[in-house]
Design a protein around this motif. Sequence first.
Motif, mmCIF file in Angstrom:
data_model
loop_
_atom_site.group_PDB
_atom_site.id
_atom_site.type_symbol
_atom_site.label_atom_id
_atom_site.label_comp_id
_atom_site.label_asym_id
_atom_site.label_seq_id
_atom_site.Cartn_x
_atom_site.Cartn_y
_atom_site.Cartn_z
ATOM 1 N N GLU A 57 0.849 -1.183 0.000
ATOM 2 C CA GLU A 57 0.000 0.000 0.000
ATOM 3 C C GLU A 57 0.891 1.240 0.000
ATOM 4 O O GLU A 57 1.982 1.240 0.574
ATOM 5 N N ALA A 59 1.548 5.181 0.839
ATOM 6 C CA ALA A 59 1.183 6.265 1.741
ATOM 7 C C ALA A 59 1.757 7.566 1.190
ATOM 8 O O ALA A 59 2.956 7.652 0.888
ATOM 9 N N THR A 61 1.601 10.541 2.869
ATOM 10 C CA THR A 61 2.019 11.412 3.964
ATOM 11 C C THR A 61 2.467 10.557 5.150
ATOM 12 O O THR A 61 2.116 9.369 5.236
ATOM 13 N N GLU A 63 1.290 10.667 8.134
ATOM 14 C CA GLU A 63 0.093 10.216 8.841
ATOM 15 C C GLU A 63 -0.531 9.011 8.138
ATOM 16 O O GLU A 63 -0.980 8.056 8.793
ATOM 17 N N ALA A 64 -0.564 9.030 6.815
ATOM 18 C CA ALA A 64 -1.104 7.887 6.074
ATOM 19 C C ALA A 64 -0.258 6.643 6.314
ATOM 20 O O ALA A 64 -0.788 5.529 6.411
ATOM 21 N N ARG A 66 1.476 5.998 9.050
ATOM 22 C CA ARG A 66 1.175 5.531 10.416
ATOM 23 C C ARG A 66 -0.148 4.769 10.446
ATOM 24 O O ARG A 66 -0.271 3.735 11.121
ATOM 25 N N GLN A 67 -1.133 5.243 9.715
ATOM 26 C CA GLN A 67 -2.424 4.548 9.663
ATOM 27 C C GLN A 67 -2.275 3.181 8.995
ATOM 28 O O GLN A 67 -2.892 2.197 9.434
ATOM 29 N N ALA A 68 -1.467 3.130 7.938
ATOM 30 C CA ALA A 68 -1.254 1.852 7.259
ATOM 31 C C ALA A 68 -0.575 0.852 8.189
ATOM 32 O O ALA A 68 -0.956 -0.327 8.242
ATOM 33 N N ALA A 70 -0.602 0.871 11.502
ATOM 34 C CA ALA A 70 -1.558 0.508 12.550
ATOM 35 C C ALA A 70 -2.570 -0.519 12.038
ATOM 36 O O ALA A 70 -2.980 -1.431 12.775
ATOM 37 N N GLY A 71 -2.969 -0.386 10.776
ATOM 38 C CA GLY A 71 -3.897 -1.347 10.199
ATOM 39 C C GLY A 71 -3.306 -2.740 10.115
ATOM 40 O O GLY A 71 -3.991 -3.736 10.380
ATOM 41 N N VAL A 97 3.916 4.229 16.860
ATOM 42 C CA VAL A 97 2.716 3.512 16.412
ATOM 43 C C VAL A 97 2.644 2.137 17.069
ATOM 44 O O VAL A 97 1.583 1.709 17.546
ATOM 45 N N ALA A 101 -0.128 0.894 19.979
ATOM 46 C CA ALA A 101 -1.012 -0.260 19.768
ATOM 47 C C ALA A 101 -0.809 -1.333 20.830
ATOM 48 O O ALA A 101 -1.404 -2.417 20.728
#
Length: 221
Positions: A57, A59, A61, A63-64, A66-68, A70-71, A97, A101
């Motif tokens: 995937e 990203a 940015t 932040e994107a 970090r979200q990836a 975390a997912g 991150v 979690a």
Amino acid sequence: MSVRNELLDKLRRARQRTAPGGFPRPRPAVPLRRAAPETADFTVFAEKLTALGPTFELAATPEAARQALAGVLARENVKTAVRWDHPDLEAVGAVAVLEGAGVTVLAPEELPERACPALGAVDLGLTGVDYALGATGSLILTAAPGRPRAVGLVPRLHVALVAASRLLPDLPALCDKLAGGPMPSAVNCVSGVSSTGDIEFVYVRGVHGPLAVHVIGLGWL
């Protein structure tokens, strides 16, 4: 006699190719075979990478990214992790991150001298890369202080952060990069998930290494 003469002719020709003193005559270096110059981008890299089993995937940015990450932790139920010391992990804030979690994180300096047995029980190995090859979808990981090679090779899940600036078109481009400095103690070219065909020529994945590889492309870096 014809066989004998043929053999003697071969020996004579071999001697003619040998310099005084009995050593082979030096030959000019063979240049690497190169295709037409190409630019490396995530579109080509992701296509080759995912054909070999890993997932990807992109990203745009921090932040994107970090979200990836975390997912992935949530989907894979990650409880323990070991990570590299790497500037791309710092650029993302990857350790924060993991800790946010509730993941127990091992730093490279906390590993025992024989790291492999201990890492076999760890859920996640988190690394950056030195380079990534668009032509084959390969991750290039070199061993260095703070970057044990076992981190990306032993835990059941390997997550690699790949910055856009680390993309190379092909293997000859990698050779050029490596030739520019001292060679590391180990260079691992990771192409796909762990697999083998040694036992009765039956292709099996995940026998001696990560069961899954996930790559997060860092498009801004």
